[in-house]
Design a protein around this motif. Sequence first.
Motif, PDB file in Angstrom:
ATOM      1  N   ALA A   1       0.826  -1.208   0.000  1.00 27.16           N
ATOM      2  CA  ALA A   1       0.000   0.000   0.000  1.00 27.16           C
ATOM      3  C   ALA A   1       0.860   1.258   0.000  1.00 27.16           C
ATOM      4  CB  ALA A   1      -0.934  -0.008   1.206  1.00 27.16           C
ATOM      5  N   LEU A   2       1.931   1.266   0.785  1.00 23.96           N
ATOM      6  CA  LEU A   2       2.842   2.414   0.799  1.00 23.96           C
ATOM      7  C   LEU A   2       3.518   2.586  -0.553  1.00 23.96           C
ATOM      8  CD1 LEU A   2       4.488   2.084   4.338  1.00 23.96           C
ATOM      9  CD2 LEU A   2       2.971   3.912   3.546  1.00 23.96           C
ATOM     10  N   ALA A   3       3.901   1.481  -1.175  1.00 25.24           N
ATOM     11  CA  ALA A   3       4.524   1.556  -2.497  1.00 25.24           C
ATOM     12  C   ALA A   3       3.558   2.132  -3.520  1.00 25.24           C
ATOM     13  CB  ALA A   3       4.994   0.171  -2.927  1.00 25.24           C
ATOM     14  N   LYS A   4       2.307   1.660  -3.510  1.00 21.75           N
ATOM     15  CA  LYS A   4       1.313   2.163  -4.468  1.00 21.75           C
ATOM     16  C   LYS A   4       1.047   3.646  -4.246  1.00 21.75           C
ATOM     17  CE  LYS A   4      -2.353   2.471  -7.195  1.00 21.75           C
ATOM     18  NZ  LYS A   4      -3.033   3.672  -6.720  1.00 21.75           N
ATOM     19  N   ALA A   5       0.921   4.072  -2.993  1.00 27.20           N
ATOM     20  CA  ALA A   5       0.664   5.478  -2.701  1.00 27.20           C
ATOM     21  C   ALA A   5       1.817   6.358  -3.175  1.00 27.20           C
ATOM     22  CB  ALA A   5       0.430   5.660  -1.207  1.00 27.20           C
ATOM     23  N   ALA A   6       3.047   5.949  -2.897  1.00 23.54           N
ATOM     24  CA  ALA A   6       4.211   6.734  -3.297  1.00 23.54           C
ATOM     25  C   ALA A   6       4.370   6.759  -4.810  1.00 23.54           C
ATOM     26  CB  ALA A   6       5.469   6.158  -2.647  1.00 23.54           C
ATOM     27  N   ALA A   7       4.112   5.625  -5.461  1.00 23.36           N
ATOM     28  CA  ALA A   7       4.262   5.556  -6.913  1.00 23.36           C
ATOM     29  C   ALA A   7       3.224   6.423  -7.616  1.00 23.36           C
ATOM     30  CB  ALA A   7       4.147   4.106  -7.381  1.00 23.36           C
ATOM     31  N   ALA A   8       2.009   6.452  -7.092  1.00 23.47           N
ATOM     32  CA  ALA A   8       0.970   7.297  -7.685  1.00 23.47           C
ATOM     33  C   ALA A   8       1.343   8.771  -7.584  1.00 23.47           C
ATOM     34  CB  ALA A   8      -0.364   7.034  -6.996  1.00 23.47           C
ATOM     35  N   GLU A   9       1.845   9.176  -6.423  1.00 23.02           N
ATOM     36  CA  GLU A   9       2.285  10.562  -6.257  1.00 23.02           C
ATOM     37  C   GLU A   9       3.410  10.900  -7.230  1.00 23.02           C
ATOM     38  OE1 GLU A   9       1.415  11.633  -1.582  1.00 23.02           O
ATOM     39  OE2 GLU A   9       3.323  10.713  -2.120  1.00 23.02           O
ATOM     40  N   ALA A  10       4.367   9.999  -7.355  1.00 20.38           N
ATOM     41  CA  ALA A  10       5.508  10.244  -8.240  1.00 20.38           C
ATOM     42  C   ALA A  10       5.070  10.338  -9.694  1.00 20.38           C
ATOM     43  CB  ALA A  10       6.545   9.136  -8.069  1.00 20.38           C
ATOM     44  N   ALA A  11       4.194   9.435 -10.122  1.00 18.00           N
ATOM     45  CA  ALA A  11       3.770   9.418 -11.522  1.00 18.00           C
ATOM     46  C   ALA A  11       2.996  10.681 -11.892  1.00 18.00           C
ATOM     47  CB  ALA A  11       2.923   8.178 -11.794  1.00 18.00           C
ATOM     48  N   VAL A  12       2.041  11.046 -11.063  1.00 24.65           N
ATOM     49  CA  VAL A  12       1.255  12.249 -11.352  1.00 24.65           C
ATOM     50  C   VAL A  12       2.139  13.494 -11.280  1.00 24.65           C
ATOM     51  CG1 VAL A  12      -0.648  13.708 -10.554  1.00 24.65           C
ATOM     52  CG2 VAL A  12      -0.915  11.218 -10.619  1.00 24.65           C
ATOM     53  N   GLY A  13       3.015  13.562 -10.274  1.00 20.80           N
ATOM     54  CA  GLY A  13       3.898  14.714 -10.133  1.00 20.80           C
ATOM     55  C   GLY A  13       4.853  14.859 -11.304  1.00 20.80           C
ATOM     56  N   CYS A  14       5.455  13.750 -11.739  1.00 19.60           N
ATOM     57  CA  CYS A  14       6.402  13.812 -12.861  1.00 19.60           C
ATOM     58  C   CYS A  14       5.696  14.165 -14.169  1.00 19.60           C
ATOM     59  CB  CYS A  14       7.129  12.481 -13.012  1.00 19.60           C
ATOM     60  SG  CYS A  14       8.336  12.142 -11.702  1.00 19.60           S
TER      61      CYS A  14
ATOM     62  N   ASP B   1      -6.710   5.700  -4.116  1.00 17.48           N
ATOM     63  CA  ASP B   1      -5.833   6.849  -4.305  1.00 17.48           C
ATOM     64  C   ASP B   1      -4.842   6.959  -3.151  1.00 17.48           C
ATOM     65  OD1 ASP B   1      -6.954   9.032  -2.228  1.00 17.48           O
ATOM     66  OD2 ASP B   1      -8.651   7.956  -3.113  1.00 17.48           O
ATOM     67  N   SER B   2      -3.837   7.799  -3.322  1.00 21.04           N
ATOM     68  CA  SER B   2      -2.748   7.888  -2.344  1.00 21.04           C
ATOM     69  C   SER B   2      -3.239   8.314  -0.966  1.00 21.04           C
ATOM     70  CB  SER B   2      -1.675   8.857  -2.845  1.00 21.04           C
ATOM     71  OG  SER B   2      -1.062   8.369  -4.013  1.00 21.04           O
ATOM     72  N   ARG B   3      -4.125   9.297  -0.906  1.00 22.03           N
ATOM     73  CA  ARG B   3      -4.591   9.782   0.392  1.00 22.03           C
ATOM     74  C   ARG B   3      -5.317   8.686   1.156  1.00 22.03           C
ATOM     75  NH1 ARG B   3      -7.501  15.523   0.286  1.00 22.03           N
ATOM     76  NH2 ARG B   3      -7.366  15.084   2.504  1.00 22.03           N
ATOM     77  N   ALA B   4      -6.152   7.933   0.449  1.00 19.43           N
ATOM     78  CA  ALA B   4      -6.887   6.851   1.118  1.00 19.43           C
ATOM     79  C   ALA B   4      -5.937   5.761   1.608  1.00 19.43           C
ATOM     80  CB  ALA B   4      -7.925   6.266   0.167  1.00 19.43           C
ATOM     81  N   LEU B   5      -4.924   5.433   0.806  1.00 21.23           N
ATOM     82  CA  LEU B   5      -3.971   4.401   1.212  1.00 21.23           C
ATOM     83  C   LEU B   5      -3.132   4.862   2.396  1.00 21.23           C
ATOM     84  CD1 LEU B   5      -2.876   3.201  -2.327  1.00 21.23           C
ATOM     85  CD2 LEU B   5      -4.078   1.813  -0.629  1.00 21.23           C
ATOM     86  N   TYR B   6      -2.634   6.097   2.347  1.00 23.13           N
ATOM     87  CA  TYR B   6      -1.862   6.620   3.479  1.00 23.13           C
ATOM     88  C   TYR B   6      -2.716   6.649   4.740  1.00 23.13           C
ATOM     89  CZ  TYR B   6       2.110   8.222   0.628  1.00 23.13           C
ATOM     90  OH  TYR B   6       3.219   8.291  -0.181  1.00 23.13           O
ATOM     91  N   HIS B   7      -3.972   7.037   4.601  1.00 23.74           N
ATOM     92  CA  HIS B   7      -4.861   7.091   5.770  1.00 23.74           C
ATOM     93  C   HIS B   7      -5.053   5.698   6.368  1.00 23.74           C
ATOM     94  CE1 HIS B   7      -7.995   8.642   8.393  1.00 23.74           C
ATOM     95  NE2 HIS B   7      -8.822   7.707   7.959  1.00 23.74           N
ATOM     96  N   ALA B   8      -5.247   4.701   5.488  1.00 24.45           N
ATOM     97  CA  ALA B   8      -5.439   3.335   5.988  1.00 24.45           C
ATOM     98  C   ALA B   8      -4.183   2.829   6.692  1.00 24.45           C
ATOM     99  CB  ALA B   8      -5.793   2.409   4.823  1.00 24.45           C
ATOM    100  N   VAL B   9      -3.020   3.105   6.140  1.00 21.87           N
ATOM    101  CA  VAL B   9      -1.767   2.691   6.779  1.00 21.87           C
ATOM    102  C   VAL B   9      -1.563   3.436   8.092  1.00 21.87           C
ATOM    103  CG1 VAL B   9       0.748   2.683   6.560  1.00 21.87           C
ATOM    104  CG2 VAL B   9      -0.672   2.019   4.618  1.00 21.87           C
ATOM    105  N   GLY B  10      -1.888   4.723   8.108  1.00 23.82           N
ATOM    106  CA  GLY B  10      -1.752   5.518   9.334  1.00 23.82           C
ATOM    107  C   GLY B  10      -2.654   5.019  10.444  1.00 23.82           C
TER     108      GLY B  10
END
Length: 359
Positions: A294-307, A342-351
């Motif tokens: 989940a952390l990998a997916k959240a970080a990868a989504a942020e990186a892809a959209v940002g790049c 999405d990244s926010r939902a995944l980070y929230h679930a991990v948190g």
Amino acid sequence: MDVGLNSGQLALRDSVRDVLRTECPPGVARQAMTDPERWRTVWKTVVDLGWTELAGPGEGDEGSFGRVDLAVVLEECGAAIAPIPLLSSIGLAAGALRVAGSAVGEVLDTIGGGVVAALAAHPPGCRLPGVPMTLQGGRLHGRAIAVAGLPRADLIVTLASSSDGPVAAVVRVGDGVAVHTTECTDPAQPVADVEIDAEPVVTAPVDVESALATPLLAAAADLVGVADAALARSIEHAKSRQQFGKPIGAFQGIKHALADNYVAVERARSLTYAAAARLDDPATSPAAGWTAAALAKAAAAEAAVGCARTGVQVHGALGQTWEHDMHLYLRHAWQGAATLGDSRALYHAVGRRAAGGAQ
């Protein structure tokens, strides 16, 4: 735990990269946006080369494939924005079946042979994947939304609740399966909603977190490839485009943004391959495996959209045109970022998990 690639995996990466460079330049993705059959030519090449055999779980035997091998191939496909259902088939659908045991072995062999499959695991109204179906009286009932690759699929893998606990279930596209096409950001990688009222081909008990971990990892690997390729194109343009007598990459507004993108890509790649290594380790618990993926997916989504967003900005007016490839990366990044949460939902679930369920 070793998260580096061995010589065989490096050779696999280079081989996949060379094939895609020849058979699937970015123009193929543009063609696939308007030609719904364009993907089949590339898909035949992929199947003939045996890439779909990554659907089978690795058991440590010679010639078997693990999650790291899967991540290597899917990262290169993401970098090439290849308009093929490899992610949906071997990453998402087969990924969910990897933990279902020998009962689904025949299905995995079928997917490994090139039959296209899709994973229906997103219940309506939910931001995270889960269990959208119910198995009752030998029939599967329910609805799932935003199913990646479904318009091209022959098999649907899903998760269902039953009187004996959660199960993975497989159905064939046909009677009792209603596919509802929806608008999508990336028409080269179509998605659809599905309603099922059919008898499954096979069912097998699974742990939901274990079943979803490999699909999350696969989606992350694809997005890492998108991010890396978009960043590379931006850097190349920033080095060659001149303004006021110097490359635009010399200006802080651009070089700082690209440096931030580089950090995001390397963070996402590290998390993705660390998650792959953990999932290949039999000592990893289902909870730990899901968290890492989940952390990998959240970080990868942020990186892809940002790049991809930065890439459009760096290219200026050129990046806004249909003829340029950057919008293809942005479309793929946007759609992939929403897949399986999405990244926010995944980070929230991990948190919440780290906080012991605290609100």
